[in-house]
Write a protein that holds these residues in place. Structure first.
Motif, PDB file in Angstrom:
ATOM      1  N   ALA A  74       0.888  -1.211   0.089  1.00 26.23           N
ATOM      2  CA  ALA A  74      -0.089  -0.176   0.072  1.00 26.23           C
ATOM      3  C   ALA A  74       0.876   1.173   0.011  1.00 26.23           C
ATOM      4  CB  ALA A  74      -0.866  -0.031   1.135  1.00 26.23           C
ATOM      5  N   VAL A  75       0.574   2.058  -0.920  1.00 27.13           N
ATOM      6  CA  VAL A  75       1.288   3.417  -0.852  1.00 27.13           C
ATOM      7  C   VAL A  75       0.155   4.585  -0.301  1.00 27.13           C
ATOM      8  CG1 VAL A  75       2.348   5.285  -2.423  1.00 27.13           C
ATOM      9  CG2 VAL A  75       2.621   2.812  -2.727  1.00 27.13           C
ATOM     10  N   GLY A  76       0.716   5.335   0.669  1.00 27.66           N
ATOM     11  CA  GLY A  76       0.007   6.412   1.380  1.00 27.66           C
ATOM     12  C   GLY A  76       0.173   7.606   0.635  1.00 27.66           C
ATOM     13  N   ALA A  77       1.383   8.000   0.017  1.00 29.55           N
ATOM     14  CA  ALA A  77       1.805   9.062  -0.789  1.00 29.55           C
ATOM     15  C   ALA A  77       3.199   9.040  -1.262  1.00 29.55           C
ATOM     16  CB  ALA A  77       1.890  10.338   0.334  1.00 29.55           C
ATOM     17  N   MET A  78       3.427   9.804  -2.111  1.00 31.25           N
ATOM     18  CA  MET A  78       5.184   9.636  -2.679  1.00 31.25           C
ATOM     19  C   MET A  78       5.744  10.896  -2.597  1.00 31.25           C
ATOM     20  SD  MET A  78       5.184   9.216  -6.532  1.00 31.25           S
ATOM     21  CE  MET A  78       4.671   7.158  -6.658  1.00 31.25           C
ATOM     22  N   THR A  79       6.895  10.983  -2.683  1.00 34.71           N
ATOM     23  CA  THR A  79       7.599  12.301  -3.045  1.00 34.71           C
ATOM     24  C   THR A  79       8.477  12.037  -4.255  1.00 34.71           C
ATOM     25  OG1 THR A  79       7.450  12.828  -0.569  1.00 34.71           O
ATOM     26  CG2 THR A  79       9.048  14.218  -1.873  1.00 34.71           C
ATOM     27  N   LEU A  80       8.296  13.113  -5.264  1.00 34.65           N
ATOM     28  CA  LEU A  80       9.116  13.041  -6.213  1.00 34.65           C
ATOM     29  C   LEU A  80      10.233  14.016  -6.149  1.00 34.65           C
ATOM     30  CD1 LEU A  80       6.852  12.568  -9.248  1.00 34.65           C
ATOM     31  CD2 LEU A  80       9.044  11.698  -9.148  1.00 34.65           C
ATOM     32  N   GLU A  81      11.587  13.267  -6.315  1.00 31.60           N
ATOM     33  CA  GLU A  81      12.755  14.176  -6.196  1.00 31.60           C
ATOM     34  C   GLU A  81      13.354  14.521  -7.421  1.00 31.60           C
ATOM     35  OE1 GLU A  81      15.578  13.175  -3.084  1.00 31.60           O
ATOM     36  OE2 GLU A  81      17.182  14.033  -4.370  1.00 31.60           O
ATOM     37  N   HIS A  82      13.884  15.488  -7.920  1.00 35.65           N
ATOM     38  CA  HIS A  82      14.413  15.705  -9.175  1.00 35.65           C
ATOM     39  C   HIS A  82      15.636  16.433  -9.134  1.00 35.65           C
ATOM     40  CE1 HIS A  82      13.335  19.893 -10.633  1.00 35.65           C
ATOM     41  NE2 HIS A  82      12.818  19.814  -9.280  1.00 35.65           N
ATOM     42  N   TYR A  83      16.614  16.731 -10.231  1.00 38.03           N
ATOM     43  CA  TYR A  83      17.741  17.220 -10.128  1.00 38.03           C
ATOM     44  C   TYR A  83      17.603  18.546 -11.291  1.00 38.03           C
ATOM     45  CZ  TYR A  83      22.874  17.492 -11.622  1.00 38.03           C
ATOM     46  OH  TYR A  83      24.069  18.078 -11.950  1.00 38.03           O
ATOM     47  N   PRO A  84      17.010  19.671 -10.587  1.00 36.56           N
ATOM     48  CA  PRO A  84      16.710  20.936 -11.339  1.00 36.56           C
ATOM     49  C   PRO A  84      18.003  21.275 -12.385  1.00 36.56           C
ATOM     50  CG  PRO A  84      16.575  21.071  -8.772  1.00 36.56           C
ATOM     51  CD  PRO A  84      17.169  19.833  -8.866  1.00 36.56           C
ATOM     52  N   GLY A  85      17.430  21.614 -13.336  1.00 34.84           N
ATOM     53  CA  GLY A  85      18.608  21.924 -14.368  1.00 34.84           C
ATOM     54  C   GLY A  85      18.668  20.529 -15.286  1.00 34.84           C
ATOM     55  N   MET A  86      19.174  19.629 -14.644  1.00 32.89           N
ATOM     56  CA  MET A  86      19.247  18.508 -15.647  1.00 32.89           C
ATOM     57  C   MET A  86      18.188  17.941 -16.080  1.00 32.89           C
ATOM     58  SD  MET A  86      21.660  14.998 -15.231  1.00 32.89           S
ATOM     59  CE  MET A  86      21.641  13.623 -16.603  1.00 32.89           C
ATOM     60  N   THR A  87      16.934  18.052 -15.146  1.00 36.47           N
ATOM     61  CA  THR A  87      15.786  17.358 -15.580  1.00 36.47           C
ATOM     62  C   THR A  87      15.265  18.456 -16.848  1.00 36.47           C
ATOM     63  OG1 THR A  87      15.286  17.210 -13.154  1.00 36.47           O
ATOM     64  CG2 THR A  87      13.508  16.951 -14.803  1.00 36.47           C
ATOM     65  N   GLU A  88      15.325  19.559 -16.756  1.00 32.90           N
ATOM     66  CA  GLU A  88      14.876  20.413 -17.655  1.00 32.90           C
ATOM     67  C   GLU A  88      15.602  20.037 -19.144  1.00 32.90           C
ATOM     68  OE1 GLU A  88      15.593  21.443 -14.840  1.00 32.90           O
ATOM     69  OE2 GLU A  88      13.456  22.425 -13.957  1.00 32.90           O
ATOM     70  N   LYS A  89      17.003  19.938 -18.732  1.00 34.38           N
ATOM     71  CA  LYS A  89      17.829  19.759 -20.058  1.00 34.38           C
ATOM     72  C   LYS A  89      17.357  18.342 -20.795  1.00 34.38           C
ATOM     73  CE  LYS A  89      22.881  19.876 -20.790  1.00 34.38           C
ATOM     74  NZ  LYS A  89      24.260  20.141 -19.897  1.00 34.38           N
ATOM     75  N   MET A  90      17.165  17.362 -20.035  1.00 30.65           N
ATOM     76  CA  MET A  90      16.917  15.866 -20.488  1.00 30.65           C
ATOM     77  C   MET A  90      15.460  16.024 -21.201  1.00 30.65           C
ATOM     78  SD  MET A  90      19.617  14.235 -20.364  1.00 30.65           S
ATOM     79  CE  MET A  90      18.827  12.754 -20.615  1.00 30.65           C
ATOM     80  N   LEU A  91      14.830  16.646 -20.446  1.00 29.59           N
ATOM     81  CA  LEU A  91      13.408  16.496 -21.042  1.00 29.59           C
ATOM     82  C   LEU A  91      13.225  17.434 -22.445  1.00 29.59           C
ATOM     83  CD1 LEU A  91      10.872  17.281 -17.813  1.00 29.59           C
ATOM     84  CD2 LEU A  91      11.514  15.153 -19.067  1.00 29.59           C
ATOM     85  N   HIS A  92      13.973  18.490 -22.688  1.00 34.09           N
ATOM     86  CA  HIS A  92      13.996  19.225 -23.732  1.00 34.09           C
ATOM     87  C   HIS A  92      14.861  18.264 -24.766  1.00 34.09           C
ATOM     88  CE1 HIS A  92      12.821  23.283 -23.315  1.00 34.09           C
ATOM     89  NE2 HIS A  92      13.602  23.456 -22.196  1.00 34.09           N
ATOM     90  N   ARG A  93      15.935  17.745 -24.353  1.00 37.01           N
ATOM     91  CA  ARG A  93      16.385  16.548 -25.338  1.00 37.01           C
ATOM     92  C   ARG A  93      15.611  15.533 -25.744  1.00 37.01           C
ATOM     93  NH1 ARG A  93      22.298  14.856 -23.506  1.00 37.01           N
ATOM     94  NH2 ARG A  93      22.027  16.941 -23.549  1.00 37.01           N
ATOM     95  N   ILE A  94      14.837  14.909 -25.005  1.00 37.75           N
ATOM     96  CA  ILE A  94      13.961  13.845 -25.344  1.00 37.75           C
ATOM     97  C   ILE A  94      12.809  14.297 -26.254  1.00 37.75           C
ATOM     98  CG2 ILE A  94      12.095  12.400 -24.120  1.00 37.75           C
ATOM     99  CD1 ILE A  94      13.856  12.182 -21.700  1.00 37.75           C
ATOM    100  N   GLU A  95      12.309  15.560 -25.922  1.00 42.99           N
ATOM    101  CA  GLU A  95      11.333  16.047 -26.991  1.00 42.99           C
ATOM    102  C   GLU A  95      11.818  16.436 -28.535  1.00 42.99           C
ATOM    103  OE1 GLU A  95      10.044  20.246 -26.215  1.00 42.99           O
ATOM    104  OE2 GLU A  95       8.299  19.718 -26.745  1.00 42.99           O
ATOM    105  N   ALA A  96      13.082  16.736 -28.271  1.00 42.63           N
ATOM    106  CA  ALA A  96      14.054  17.131 -29.520  1.00 42.63           C
ATOM    107  C   ALA A  96      14.076  15.983 -30.276  1.00 42.63           C
ATOM    108  CB  ALA A  96      15.349  17.950 -29.366  1.00 42.63           C
ATOM    109  N   GLU A  97      14.445  14.782 -29.746  1.00 41.39           N
ATOM    110  CA  GLU A  97      14.604  13.489 -30.274  1.00 41.39           C
ATOM    111  C   GLU A  97      13.287  13.034 -30.936  1.00 41.39           C
ATOM    112  OE1 GLU A  97      17.522  12.085 -30.676  1.00 41.39           O
ATOM    113  OE2 GLU A  97      16.389  10.242 -31.778  1.00 41.39           O
ATOM    114  N   ALA A  98      12.075  13.136 -30.397  1.00 43.69           N
ATOM    115  CA  ALA A  98      10.755  12.841 -30.672  1.00 43.69           C
ATOM    116  C   ALA A  98      10.528  13.432 -31.954  1.00 43.69           C
ATOM    117  CB  ALA A  98       9.897  13.095 -29.652  1.00 43.69           C
ATOM    118  N   ARG A  99      10.763  14.970 -31.903  1.00 45.94           N
ATOM    119  CA  ARG A  99      10.558  15.676 -32.934  1.00 45.94           C
ATOM    120  C   ARG A  99      11.535  15.694 -34.397  1.00 45.94           C
ATOM    121  NH1 ARG A  99       7.012  20.642 -30.886  1.00 45.94           N
ATOM    122  NH2 ARG A  99       6.517  20.672 -33.212  1.00 45.94           N
TER     123      ARG A  99
END
Lengths: 162, 83, 162, 83
Positions: free
Chosen positions: A43-68
């Motif tokens: 059972a999961v009551g809640a979750m916390t999503l941690e991320h790496y600010p800066g690199m997250t945006e960079k990777m998402l931009h790159r993944i989107e660019a790859e799709a396009r």
């Protein structure tokens, strides 16, 4: 377009903004990831999503660019949340629009598969036995690997050491 | 060098972020990890299984042989679990 | 759930209703088909969607049931419009929700592929040279045929005569 | 028997819906189509290429050998183009 945010998103408003005024769009594919109340048999009551600010945006931009680069998309959007989320909450939105439906559907599947294995987010789940970091799943690597045949991006997600 | 730790690597090292001065002989990712392991039991535990550790240098995924230098931002984290 | 209607639909409201209160849903896949202003190299001013009332609902119910027999879905929805539509208008909504993302994405692709070749709708496009009935595309049959291997439904969409 | 025509089959026959009395010797879909072809030039044109014609009997897709009877609802239409 990509966004990383703590706030919730409105799927209807997001996709309306994405397709607005573009009459070349024949198909829109959307994926929304949500927090479940179970992880396997725990059972999961809640979750916390941690991320790496800066690199997250960079990777998402790159993944989107790859799709396009791979598919002729009229529009695309990735919105990913971080912070504390409860069962039923929205985690991620991926949307792709194209003149043809298969293009939109394939690109949408690609984006979520790649995002899962490349974007630096980590889930900490709060269960009855306390908080546990979620382990990456081999099935996610397999899913992401399906897209490698066409045009391997190279150099991403290697192991740090043998 | 700026070091960042995420998820259970942060928990085990007890550090989210630190500035370190690289000793001579640490010029790539593999050497950096070897050196970090010797910095204390928390580091040793965090880096015991390198198969479970990902490294990014200046926000790019890096391999063991990739170079690292004093001005770099290096992040250590487990395989990602977003989406 | 399936609906055949003349009115537009609100994607945000539809999917909110679909996932509401179900904490087992981990992934929601959505496809929206829209009217384009071009069909191949022909400008399209508007189109009229004709359908076969009664059989349309019957086929959509069956297609949805087939998806739910093949994949463990928590929720599913097909909404298809008929009547006169203009470029930019929404035509069809397909949404599937499951505990896992691949399940939702695959079932969503299946539903739109099957719907395209089995649900009795016909598009009449208004172009510069007058109105023309849209011809069925082989690529749609191919797309629908991808799903036949697993569990052929049998008896559907045969030719009326050789 | 109730007959329904959709899309360009309706345009070519000039009929959306009609009630017909089946002659003897019309007991399946193939025989029905053959008989309909002889009912006038519009029908002949609409049914000239049977590869482009789909038939539903009581709202189920039907094959040439499937039976038809007086109480049936039979629809003729081109391959579908929805979605």
């Amino acid at each position: 377009m990509i966004r990383v945010q703590r706030e919730d998103f409105d799927v209807g408003a997001e996709i309306a903004g994405l397709t607005q005024g573009n009459r070349k769009i024949g198909g829109l594919a959307v994926f929304v990831g949500l927090v479940r109340d179970m992880a396997g048999d725990r059972a999961v009551g809640a979750m916390t999503l941690e991320h790496y600010p800066g690199m997250t945006e960079k990777m998402l931009h790159r993944i989107e660019a790859e799709a396009r680069a791979r598919w002729p998309l009229e529009a695309s959007l990735i919105v990913h949340r971080y912070g504390r989320l409860e069962p039923g909450d929205q985690i991620v939105l991926v949307a792709t629009a194209s003149s043809h439906r298969q293009t939109a559907l394939e690109a949408c599947g690609f984006l979520i598969d790649w995002l899962k294995t490349k974007a630096p987010f980590w889930k900490l789940e709060e269960g009855p036995a306390g908080a546990e970091w979620v382990e990456a799943r081999d099935s996610d690597d397999t899913a992401a690997g399906r897209w490698d045949e066409a045009a391997p991006p190279g150099g991403e997600d290697p192991k740090a050491a043998e | 060098m700026k070091l960042l730790y995420f998820a259970w690597l942060k928990t085990k090292t007890g550090v989210a972020q630190e500035d370190v001065e690289l000793p001579s002989g640490v010029a790539n990712v593999r050497e950096l990890l070897d050196w970090l392991k010797g910095r204390g039991p928390g580091y040793a535990e965090a880096l015991a299984d390198l198969d479970a550790v990902r490294v990014a240098v200046n926000q790019e995924y890096a391999r063991p042989d990739d170079p690292v230098g004093p001005g770099d931002e290096v992040a250590l984290f487990p395989p990602v679990t977003g989406g």
